[in-house]
Every structure is written in C-alpha cells, then in structure tokens.
Design a protein around this motif. Structure first.
Motif, PDB file in Angstrom:
ATOM      1  N   GLU A 548     -19.764  55.734 -98.299  1.00  0.00           N
ATOM      2  CA  GLU A 548     -18.965  56.605 -97.439  1.00  0.00           C
ATOM      3  C   GLU A 548     -17.867  57.335 -98.207  1.00  0.00           C
ATOM      4  O   GLU A 548     -17.585  58.501 -97.952  1.00  0.00           O
ATOM      5  CB  GLU A 548     -18.349  55.775 -96.303  1.00  0.00           C
ATOM      6  CG  GLU A 548     -19.371  55.250 -95.299  1.00  0.00           C
ATOM      7  CD  GLU A 548     -18.770  54.225 -94.353  1.00  0.00           C
ATOM      8  OE1 GLU A 548     -17.543  53.985 -94.459  1.00  0.00           O
ATOM      9  OE2 GLU A 548     -19.512  53.658 -93.524  1.00  0.00           O
ATOM     10  N   GLY A 569     -32.124  52.333 -88.626  1.00  0.00           N
ATOM     11  CA  GLY A 569     -31.072  52.951 -87.823  1.00  0.00           C
ATOM     12  C   GLY A 569     -30.330  54.049 -88.558  1.00  0.00           C
ATOM     13  O   GLY A 569     -30.904  54.839 -89.310  1.00  0.00           O
ATOM     14  N   THR A 570     -29.040  54.073 -88.361  1.00  0.00           N
ATOM     15  CA  THR A 570     -28.199  55.125 -88.942  1.00  0.00           C
ATOM     16  C   THR A 570     -28.236  55.105 -90.462  1.00  0.00           C
ATOM     17  O   THR A 570     -28.273  56.158 -91.109  1.00  0.00           O
ATOM     18  CB  THR A 570     -26.743  54.961 -88.459  1.00  0.00           C
ATOM     19  OG1 THR A 570     -26.716  54.968 -87.029  1.00  0.00           O
ATOM     20  CG2 THR A 570     -25.869  56.086 -88.977  1.00  0.00           C
ATOM     21  N   TRP A 571     -28.231  53.911 -91.056  1.00  0.00           N
ATOM     22  CA  TRP A 571     -28.246  53.820 -92.516  1.00  0.00           C
ATOM     23  C   TRP A 571     -29.537  54.400 -93.083  1.00  0.00           C
ATOM     24  O   TRP A 571     -29.530  55.073 -94.122  1.00  0.00           O
ATOM     25  CB  TRP A 571     -28.060  52.379 -92.951  1.00  0.00           C
ATOM     26  CG  TRP A 571     -28.002  52.210 -94.443  1.00  0.00           C
ATOM     27  CD1 TRP A 571     -28.936  51.639 -95.243  1.00  0.00           C
ATOM     28  CD2 TRP A 571     -26.947  52.636 -95.320  1.00  0.00           C
ATOM     29  NE1 TRP A 571     -28.541  51.676 -96.549  1.00  0.00           N
ATOM     30  CE2 TRP A 571     -27.316  52.282 -96.632  1.00  0.00           C
ATOM     31  CE3 TRP A 571     -25.731  53.278 -95.120  1.00  0.00           C
ATOM     32  CZ2 TRP A 571     -26.516  52.544 -97.739  1.00  0.00           C
ATOM     33  CZ3 TRP A 571     -24.934  53.545 -96.223  1.00  0.00           C
ATOM     34  CH2 TRP A 571     -25.323  53.185 -97.512  1.00  0.00           C
ATOM     35  N   ASP A 573     -31.312  56.792 -91.705  1.00  0.00           N
ATOM     36  CA  ASP A 573     -31.193  58.252 -91.558  1.00  0.00           C
ATOM     37  C   ASP A 573     -30.342  58.840 -92.682  1.00  0.00           C
ATOM     38  O   ASP A 573     -30.677  59.891 -93.247  1.00  0.00           O
ATOM     39  CB  ASP A 573     -30.579  58.597 -90.201  1.00  0.00           C
ATOM     40  CG  ASP A 573     -31.491  58.226 -89.034  1.00  0.00           C
ATOM     41  OD1 ASP A 573     -32.707  58.104 -89.261  1.00  0.00           O
ATOM     42  OD2 ASP A 573     -30.974  58.047 -87.915  1.00  0.00           O
ATOM     43  N   LYS A 574     -29.249  58.152 -93.023  1.00  0.00           N
ATOM     44  CA  LYS A 574     -28.391  58.639 -94.101  1.00  0.00           C
ATOM     45  C   LYS A 574     -29.097  58.551 -95.453  1.00  0.00           C
ATOM     46  O   LYS A 574     -28.964  59.448 -96.297  1.00  0.00           O
ATOM     47  CB  LYS A 574     -27.086  57.834 -94.135  1.00  0.00           C
ATOM     48  CG  LYS A 574     -26.161  58.111 -92.958  1.00  0.00           C
ATOM     49  CD  LYS A 574     -24.871  57.307 -93.067  1.00  0.00           C
ATOM     50  CE  LYS A 574     -23.934  57.628 -91.911  1.00  0.00           C
ATOM     51  NZ  LYS A 574     -22.672  56.840 -91.993  1.00  0.00           N
TER      52      LYS A 574
END
Length: 615
Positions: A548, A569-571, A573-574
């Motif tokens: 981050e 999940g979000t990780w 996608d990142k």
C-alpha cells in the motif's frame, strides 16, 4: 397399532410366565431328574402368543425353511451350502485382496517413471501444499512427449513442478502435475563456445560440478544452488551484480514440449524466433514444458569477497561507487538498528597480473565462541527468563541461532529488536575477506522455513543509479518502526541489469537499465502449527502494508516465485492489476493460446491471474 401392542404385551407375559415356571422346576429338590426333564418339555409346549390370539405364526416361513433343510439329504445340504457359501467366501476374499493391495500401495516406493496417485507435495518452506490427483515422473523426452499429448487430448491438467523451493507454491496444481526430477542429465558441454546443454530437471549444483572440469561456470547464481534449471529460468531467478542480468538471459536455446505445437526447439540467435523465444524464457511453465536448456557460460574464476558493517549515511555516500566498482554487491539491512552488512565481491586476478599483488588477502575469521557470543548469550538469557533448560549452541550457525531465538517469541517486537541488535554485533565480529570459487561465495545461508516477499523496481542505469533503491529502503525501515512490525533481519537488497524477457520483473528493452531487488522475511518454527499460522497472518499484514505504501510509488514488480498466486478477493484484484500494468499479459495470452489451447499447463490460480485479456 392396538393389536400390535397387545401382541407384544401378551408375548412378554407368556415368556415371563414360562421363565418363572422353568426356574421353579429347576429349583424343586423334591423332583427327580427325569421328572424335571418331562415338566421342562411340557412348559416349552405352552401356547405361543399368536396361538392365544388366534393369529398366523409370523415366523412360520422361517420355521418351514428350517424344517425342510433338516429333512433333506446330506448331499442336498452340501449343494445348498455350496451355492450360498462359495459366493460369500469369494466376495470376502476379493475384499481382503483389495485391502492388502491398498495397504501395499500406500507404503510402496514407486517405480522410476511411475505416476503417483493422490500425491501430496509441500514446498520447502512448508507454507503451501497440494494433493494432486496424479504426479507423473517421465524419464525420457519420449515419455514426456507422450504424456503431454495424452493430457492435451483428454484436457487433463499437467502442471510442471521443479524442486519445490518457490516460497509461493507457484508450480502446484491439484488437477495433475509432472516432475522432471528424473530428467536431470547434463547432455553436452561445449568448451569452445562456452555452452552447456542440460535436461530441465538437472539441479544448478549438478551443472556447476559438470562444468568444473572444463574450466567453466555460470555467470551468476541465486542464494541457493538446489533449484532445477527449468524452474530457475522460468521464474527469472537472479543473483546480484549491477551489470549482470537475471539468469534467464544466460539461456541461448530451449527445447519445449507443448500441447499445441508438439516439441519445438527455439533459439535466441534465430531472428524469426526471437519474439517467441523471449516470451517463453520466462514462461512460468505455461508456455510449454521446458525439457532442455542451453546456457551461455563464463570461464571459471575465484571471487574476493569482503564483508563489513556500515550504516545508512555512510553507505549512501558510497553507494554509486560500490555499485560501479564491485561485480557483485549485497546489502543486508537490520531493522530497528542503523546497521547494514555490506558484502562485495570481485574477480580475483590471475597470479601473473600486475595488480594481483595489491589485492586483499584472506583474513582469519574469529572463533565461533567469540564471533557468535552476542547471539549465544541472548539465547541463554531468553531461555532462563522462560525457565527453559540452557540450549546446546555448539555447531549452530548465525542463521540457526536466529531461528532458535525467534521461536521463543516471534511476534514480540521488543524480543525481535534484541535479536536484531545481537545479530548486528555478530556481523561486526565477522568482518573480513575470503577467496573462493563463485558457487561457494555467491550462495549463503538463508535460514530456516520462512515467509518471504521480494520485489524488483527501477533504480536508474548501470553506473548511474538514481537513488530510488536507497530511498525505498529508508521508507521501508521507517514503516517497520512506525507500525511496530516484528521484522527480523535481514532485509536483503540486491541488484541486476535488465532482462530481455517481457515477463521478467526486470524486463526492459534497454540493457543498461538498473533494477534493485529487495526482500522482506519472517521465519517459521518447524512444529508449532498455531504459531506458524499467527506468523503467516502477521507476515501478510506486513507485506500488504509495504504494498500500500511503497509498491506503486516505486513501480515494484513481485518476484514470480514469491508473488501471492493463491490470493483472493480484493488482494487478488490488486495483484491482477499490478501484473497487467507491468507485463504484456495480452501478448502472453496470445502465445499461450497457440502453445496450450486447452490450458492444461496452467494452475488454477495462474489462470485466474491471466484470464480475460488477449486469450
């Protein structure tokens, strides 16, 4: 229902009455034996419940069968017994045979080349494991070709795996895997062109030994030499040296076994194959299975390695000259201290060279009792505080002592700070010079099982660093302290020039581009599963904090053997966004569609990461 209850009640009463009468008869001393026997028989003939209720005997069918069996001849009895008994005995024998075969298969060592069913693999760090449906182990190129063709036709997964050293388990796939460990021959050494051709299952250490009699070695090496050559190249492994590219740039030709194109030989020296060759060099095992590799070697040489302890300000003032004047350079930063261990190496000049007499001479290292005293004392004190018996420290290296200390309280920041300070003191007493061959100098003790993350990012040009490497390190060390992260030593920083492979983290069309590689780490106790889970969770938070704050700012790309391929999940996608921003994923998928149209060579996590663009 009322009739059924009445029947049960009547039966119970009749049985009870019969039992009491029989007991009283047996206890009657005034009756003779013959009289008792007669009366007992008469009680057995008392009316049954179904007779009292004037109903059909519910067991009449079974009584009839029993009486009919008793009345037939012995020959007929034998026939009936055989008719019923033989199938039962046969089924029981067959079931027992299957049981014995299953037990034998479970404890049996597989034949060479035999596929293993439902085989569980665990990577070296013990952080990832998979139970794959089948693990194939071909011994020859022909067996591998047949296997790939068969899996392609049946659309069966066939993910290639190496030595299992990758911290992220990038080679794992539950649908089916293939190991080239039995295809490990050094096929040919060409001393004139300084090249070696090996099967992809050969380990780096094997190749180095095969090259030694010919006066050759590999240009650069990673920290350990037990990787298989196929995986070593496919994930763009690297050593250190500002003017030396990652190891994939040592590859001059490859033989690939592919589902879509069959077996193909490609070379970086053929203009019409250049684009395909560069894409497949770092193909992550998805652009065909590398069966053979030809590497460009260099003349064997010794290195003079100097080790000393410095600090950030001093290193910053010398950094450009250190990168320019040393063939290999490594910094090992120690969190919660201002210390950094500098390890620099250069080629030893031949004895007849005029400058050979002015080169540093080897120094005699201090005895371990002195050199490792700070870590040993801290371990004894920590054990005493916890009322544990004094540990046996004889023979333990610096890395092993660190492991022992961290196991006591791995997530306690104060404890980790003390360990780091003691380690810095040990390194201060380990300063000196040694001279040895490259494979004995460039490798080093990485410690025990671990969680590790490593990124590469641009740092200017060879000979002209732009300072981003040290700026990143300063921010990382500050981030660790501000967030009270229990970060053990070392934070290892290395450098390389660029790679011509589009999928390398150090990819660039300009060969003079400079990249810095920096890793973070947390060590794992071998047996404490609860503590291992806690450390894993803490490390993921540590890594995501770095992502981050630092990764986007400095243009970081994760090492392929350390990228989190099993995220969600979000990780996830990142991670996908970072991969697509850094690499030509569309071009990669276009090539993959030709080479592996049924996607049998990819793992499920990698398929998710590369899906949806250019496929």
């Amino acid at each position: 229902e009322a009739g059924h209850d009445l029947k049960n009640l009547g039966k119970m009463r009749a049985n009870a009455m019969r039992s009491r009468l029989q007991a009283s008869l047996l206890n009657a001393r005034w009756l003779g034996t013959a009289q008792k026997r007669t009366l007992m028989w008469q009680t057995r003939k008392m009316p049954q419940m179904h007779e009292m209720l004037d109903r059909e005997d519910p067991y009449s069918y079974y009584r009839g069968q029993s009486e009919s069996f008793a009345n037939i001849t012995n020959q007929e009895k034998a026939k009936k017994t055989t008719f019923i008994g033989v199938p039962i005995i046969g089924i029981a024998a067959l079931a027992y045979k299957w049981y014995l075969e299953a037990q034998e298969a479970e404890g049996k060592e597989p034949e060479e080349g035999e596929a293993l069913k439902r085989h569980t693999l665990i990577n070296w760090s013990g952080t990832h494991k998979v139970t794959t449906k089948t693990l194939h182990q071909p011994q020859t190129l022909e067996e591998l070709e047949q296997l790939v063709a068969s899996c392609h036709a049946s659309r069966t997964k066939l993910r290639v795996t190496g030595a299992g050293l990758s911290p992220n388990g990038i080679s794992f796939e539950k649908g089916g895997m293939v190991s080239l460990a039995l295809m490990d021959k050094v096929l040919h050494v060409d001393p004139w062109r300084k090249r070696v051709t090996v099967q992809a299952g050969a380990r780096v250490s094997q190749v180095l030994e095969a090259l030694r009699p010919h006066g050759l070695t590999l240009e650069n090496l990673a920290s350990i030499n037990e990787q298989q050559l196929g995986g070593f190249v496919q994930v763009s492994a690297h050593g250190t040296g500002a003017s030396i590219p990652p190891v994939d740039n040592q590859v001059v030709a490859m033989k690939l076994v592919t589902p879509g194109l069959g077996t193909v030989q490609i070379s970086g020296e053929e203009p019409d194959q250049q684009k395909l060759f560069n894409m497949c060099k770092v193909g992550l095992g998805m652009q065909g299975i590398v069966a053979e590799v030809t590497l460009q070697c260099v003349p064997s040489h010794q290195l003079i390695e100097r080790t000393w302890v410095s600090d950030m300000d001093t290193v910053a003032s010398q950094h450009e000259s250190l990168l320019k004047n040393n063939r290999h350079l490594r910094y090992m930063w120690i969190p919660y201290t201002d210390k950094v261990v500098v390890v620099a190496s250069n080629k030893k000049k031949p004895w007849y060279h005029p400058g050979a007499f002015s080169e540093p001479r080897p120094t005699t290292p201090l005895h371990d009792d002195i050199r490792l005293a700070p870590m040993r004392s801290l371990l004894s004190e920590a054990a005493a505080e916890r009322k544990q018996p004094p540990p046996d420290v004889a023979g333990l290296s610096l890395a092993a002592l660190r492991d022992e200390l961290l196991q006591l309280d791995p997530l306690n920041v104060k404890h980790v700070r003390k360990i780091n300070e003691a380690e810095a003191a040990c390194w201060a007493m380990s300063e000196g010079v040694r001279i040895d061959y490259t494979d004995r100098v460039l490798g080093f003790d990485c410690g025990g099982q671990q969680w590790v993350s490593e990124v590469a990012f641009p740092a200017g040009f060879v000979g002209r660093p732009n300072g981003a490497d040290l700026a990143y390190t300063r921010e990382l060390l500050k981030l660790i302290e501000v967030n009270s992260i229990p970060a053990p030593a070392p934070l290892e920083q290395r450098w390389s020039s660029s790679s011509s492979a589009p999928m390398s983290p150090a990819s660039s069309l300009d060969p003079t581009h400079l990249f810095s590689w920096l890793g973070i780490i947390m060590y794992l106790p071998p047996d404490d599963e609860k503590r291992r889970a806690a450390i894993g969770a803490a490390f993921q938070q540590y890594k995501r904090t770095c992502a981050e704050v630092l990764w986007e700012k400095y243009g970081c790309a994760e090492h392929w053997a350390k990228i989190d391929v099993k995220s969600s999940g979000t990780w996830l996608d990142k991670t996908k966004s970072r991969v697509r921003a850094r690499y030509p994923v569309g071009d990669f998928n276009v090539v993959r569609a030709r080479i592996d149209p049924n996607e049998i060579l990819s793992s499920e996590p990698l398929s998710k990461m590369f899906s949806g663009q250019g496929a």
